[in-house]
Design an enzyme around this catalytic site. Structure first.
Site, PDB file in Angstrom:
ATOM      1  N   HIS A 135       0.865  -1.182   0.000  1.00 15.62           N
ATOM      2  CA  HIS A 135       0.000   0.000   0.000  1.00 15.62           C
ATOM      3  C   HIS A 135       0.906   1.238   0.000  1.00 15.62           C
ATOM      4  CE1 HIS A 135      -2.730   2.997   1.854  1.00 15.62           C
ATOM      5  NE2 HIS A 135      -3.733   2.214   1.478  1.00 15.62           N
ATOM      6  N   ASP A 159       2.569  -4.666   7.720  1.00 21.24           N
ATOM      7  CA  ASP A 159       1.386  -3.813   7.629  1.00 21.24           C
ATOM      8  C   ASP A 159       0.161  -4.727   7.770  1.00 21.24           C
ATOM      9  OD1 ASP A 159      -0.874  -2.569   6.655  1.00 21.24           O
ATOM     10  OD2 ASP A 159       0.088  -1.722   4.888  1.00 21.24           O
ATOM     11  N   GLN A 176      -5.155  -4.882   6.855  1.00 22.93           N
ATOM     12  CA  GLN A 176      -6.243  -5.753   6.353  1.00 22.93           C
ATOM     13  C   GLN A 176      -6.214  -7.131   7.005  1.00 22.93           C
ATOM     14  OE1 GLN A 176      -8.582  -4.590   4.545  1.00 22.93           O
ATOM     15  NE2 GLN A 176      -7.665  -2.718   3.749  1.00 22.93           N
ATOM     16  N   LYS A 209     -10.831   0.123  10.461  1.00 23.61           N
ATOM     17  CA  LYS A 209     -11.055  -1.033   9.583  1.00 23.61           C
ATOM     18  C   LYS A 209     -11.443  -2.270  10.388  1.00 23.61           C
ATOM     19  CE  LYS A 209      -7.538   0.554   6.307  1.00 23.61           C
ATOM     20  NZ  LYS A 209      -8.259   0.992   5.117  1.00 23.61           N
ATOM     21  N   CYS A 218      -4.762   2.834  -3.536  1.00 24.77           N
ATOM     22  CA  CYS A 218      -3.436   3.194  -2.987  1.00 24.77           C
ATOM     23  C   CYS A 218      -2.393   2.132  -3.302  1.00 24.77           C
ATOM     24  CB  CYS A 218      -3.504   3.445  -1.484  1.00 24.77           C
ATOM     25  SG  CYS A 218      -4.516   4.846  -1.050  1.00 24.77           S
TER      26      CYS A 218
HETATM   27  N1  PMP Z   1      -2.179  -0.625   4.498  1.00 25.22           N
HETATM   28  C1  PMP Z   1      -3.177  -1.295   3.932  1.00 25.22           C
HETATM   29  C2  PMP Z   1      -2.952  -2.702   3.488  1.00 25.22           C
HETATM   30  C3  PMP Z   1      -4.423  -0.698   3.802  1.00 25.22           C
HETATM   31  O1  PMP Z   1      -5.430  -1.365   3.238  1.00 25.22           O
HETATM   32  C4  PMP Z   1      -4.610   0.624   4.245  1.00 25.22           C
HETATM   33  C5  PMP Z   1      -5.942   1.320   4.091  1.00 25.22           C
HETATM   34  N2  PMP Z   1      -6.461   1.277   2.795  1.00 25.22           N
HETATM   35  C6  PMP Z   1      -3.523   1.275   4.827  1.00 25.22           C
HETATM   36  C7  PMP Z   1      -2.332   0.620   4.944  1.00 25.22           C
HETATM   37  C8  PMP Z   1      -3.637   2.670   5.328  1.00 25.22           C
HETATM   38  O2  PMP Z   1      -4.527   2.729   6.387  1.00 25.22           O
HETATM   39  P1  PMP Z   1      -4.911   4.141   7.006  1.00 25.22           P
HETATM   40  O3  PMP Z   1      -5.520   4.918   5.886  1.00 25.22           O
HETATM   41  O4  PMP Z   1      -5.870   3.816   8.089  1.00 25.22           O
HETATM   42  O5  PMP Z   1      -3.636   4.746   7.487  1.00 25.22           O
END
Ligand code: PMP
Length: 414
Positions: free
Chosen positions: A129, A206, A209, A232, A372
Site C-alpha cells: 500500500h 502492515d 487488512q 477497519k 493506494c
Molecule cells: N495498508 C493497507 C494494506 C491498507 O489497506 C490501508 C488502508 N487502505 C492502509 C495501509 C492505510 O490505512 P490508514 O488509511 O488507516 O492509514
C-alpha cells in the site's frame, strides 16, 4: 444460500447492531461492500465513546481530579487490551497513532532516518500500500538506502524465491503487507520475517487488512513492528496501532516532541517518558482509544476465527459468482486459505469508476480506483479496478446484489 447463519455466524443478529445498514440510498437498502476502506461501527463502540463524552471526558495523565483519573485508566487499559488482543508483551509495546500510515511514518522517521544510509537496502513488495511504499521510498531517497521490491507472481502471490534473493546481509528493513488490500493475498509473513532475521534485518508488517478479520499473534509472526487501523476493525477513525518490540522502541528516538512524552525538561534539554508514552506526544485520542477497546471486545466476543471463516466464505462465493460472468477479470489468488475477504476486478469495456457509479444507483457501495497501490495496478496493466470487500455483517444476498448491478452495467454499456 443462508442469510441467517453464514459460516456459523448469526449475521442478522450482528446486523441489528449496525443501524447504518438499514439506511436507504437511492430508494434501496444500502449494500455496504467497502469494508477494506472503512468498516461500520457497532452500537457497542458508539455507546462506549458516547459514555466517555457524557460521563468522564477529561484529559489524561496530568489530572489529579477524579474525571482525569477515570479517563487515564480507560486510556491505559485500552493499551493493555490491544496488547492482549495481538499477544504483545504489554502496553509498552503498543503505541497509539492516528492510523496505519502514521505508524509506518513513525518507524520510518524515527528508526529509518537515524539508522539507514548508502549501501543499506530496504525490501518492500510490489503489493505494498502507498502507506508503506511511498514512506520507505522517500526514506530511501533521504538516506541513500536503496529500495527493492519482491515480485508478485501472475497468480497474485509473493515470489518467495525472489524475496530470498533480495533479502541479503545489506538489507536493513523488510516492510511487507500481511493481507493485500488489492489482491486479497494473505502473505507468508512469518516466513518473510524469518528471512529478514536471518540477515539481521528488521521486519515491519502492515496488518491493516489482517487484524480486522483473522487472529493475529505478533509473537508467533515475530515481527519487529506491526501496524493496523481502528477504523477497519469496527472501531473509530482517528486511531491506529503501532506494535513494536520493547527493546527497539526503547532505543528509538521520539517521532513527535511535546507535552506528555517527556519526563524532565530544562531550558537546555529534555528526557523522554517511558513506553509507550514516549511516542504519544500531546493530548492523545482518548475517546477513540475507548472506542477501539470496545471494538476489540466486540470482535473477540464473536471470535476472530469465525470472522475469518465468514469472510473466506463470502470471498469464495463472490469470486465464483464473478468468475462465472466470463467478461469479469479478477485479480489475486483463487479462493483458499491465502485469500482474504475482498475481491478486486474489472468488467470488460467498463471503467471501474463507471461501474462503481452504476453500483451506487443500486445502493451497492464498492471502491473504485487504484486502492493506494498504483505501481501494482501498473503491473496489472490497468489504471483502476473495482473492489468489493466484506465484513462480519455481509451476506451472500448482498453479493447477489453486486452481481445484479454488474449485469445492469453490462447492458447499459453494450
Ligand atoms: N495498508 C493497507 C494494506 C491498507 O489497506 C490501508 C488502508 N487502505 C492502509 C495501509 C492505510 O490505512 P490508514 O488509511 O488507516 O492509514
Amino acid at each position: 444460500m443462508s442469510q441467517q447463519n453464514v459460516g456459523a455466524l448469526e449475521v442478522e443478529r450482528i446486523r441489528d447492531q449496525f443501524p447504518i445498514l438499514e439506511r436507504e440510498v437511492n430508494g434501496q437498502r444500502v449494500v455496504y461492500l467497502d469494508n477494506a476502506a472503512t468498516t461500520q461501527t457497532p452500537d457497542a463502540v458508539v455507546d462506549a465513546m458516547s459514555d466517555y463524552y457524557r460521563n468522564y471526558n477529561s484529559n489524561v495523565h496530568r489530572g489529579i481530579h477524579h474525571l482525569s483519573q477515570e479517563a487515564s485508566i480507560a486510556y491505559e487499559d485500552a493499551h493493555d487490551r490491544v496488547a492482549e488482543f495481538i499477544n504483545a508483551d504489554g502496553r509498552e509495546e503498543v503505541v497509539f497513532t492516528k492510523n496505519t500510515t502514521e505508524a509506518e511514518n513513525l518507524v520510518a522517521y524515527s528508526w529509518g532516518l537515524n539508522e539507514l544510509g548508502p549501501g543499506d537496502r530496504i525490501v518492500l513488495t510490489e503489493m505494498e500500500h502507498h502507506a508503506s511504499l511511498v514512506t520507505w521510498q522517500q526514506i530511501g531517497k533521504r538516506t541513500g538506502a536503496d529500495v527493492e521490491y519482491v515480485r508478485v507472481t501472475d497468480e497474485g502471490r509473493l515470489d518467495m524465491d525472489h524475496a530470498r534473493e533480495l533479502i541479503t546481509d545489506d538489507t536493513a528493513m523488510v516492510s511487507a503487507v500481511h493481507v493485500s488490500n488489492t489482491l486479497g493475498t494473505v502473505n507468508p509473513v512469518s516466513e518473510l520475517v524469518e528471512i529478514a532475521h536471518d540477515h539481521d534485518a528488521l521486519a515491519f508488517i502492515d496488518g491493516a487488512q489482517a487484524v480486522p478479520n483473522r487472529p493475529v499473534d505478533v509473537k508467533a509472526i515475530d515481527a519487529d513492528f506491526y501496524a493496523f487501523s481502528g477504523h477497519k476493525m469496527a472501531g473509530p477513525t482517528g486511531i491506529g496501532v503501532l506494535y513494536g518490540k520493547e527493546h527497539l522502541l526503547e532505543e528509538m528516538e521520539p517521532y513527535l516532541y511535546g507535552g506528555d512524552m517527556i519526563t524532565k525538561v530544562t531550558f537546555e534539554d529534555a528526557t523522554w517518558n517511558e513506553l509507550p508514552w514516549k511516542f504519544e506526544a500531546g493530548t492523545p485520542q482518548i475517546a477513540e482509544a475507548v472506542g477501539l477497546r470496545a471494538a476489540v471486545d466486540w470482535l473477540e466476543e464473536i471470535g476472530m476465527d469465525r470472522i475469518r471463516a465468514h469472510e473466506e466464505e463470502l470471498a469464495r462465493y463472490a469470486y465464483e459468482q464473478l468468475a462465472a460472468e466470463g467478461d469479469v477479470e479478477i485479480y489475486g489468488p483463487e479462493p483458499g486459505p491465502d485469500r482474504g475477504g475482498l475481491v478486486s476486478f474489472n468488467l470488460e469495456g467498463v471503467h471501474a469508476h463507471d461501474l462503481a457509479s452504476i453500483m451506487n444507483d443500486h445502493a451497492v457501495a464498492i471502491r473504485a480506483g487504484d486502492h493506494c497501490t498504483q505501481p501494482l495496478h501498473d503491473k496489472l496493466g490497468v489504471a483502476a479496478s473495482a473492489r468489493a470487500s466484506f465484513y462480519v455483517y455481509n451476506t451472500e444476498a448482498e453479493i447477489d446484489a453486486l452481481v445484479e448491478a454488474i449485469d445492469d452495467a453490462r447492458q447499459l454499456f453494450s
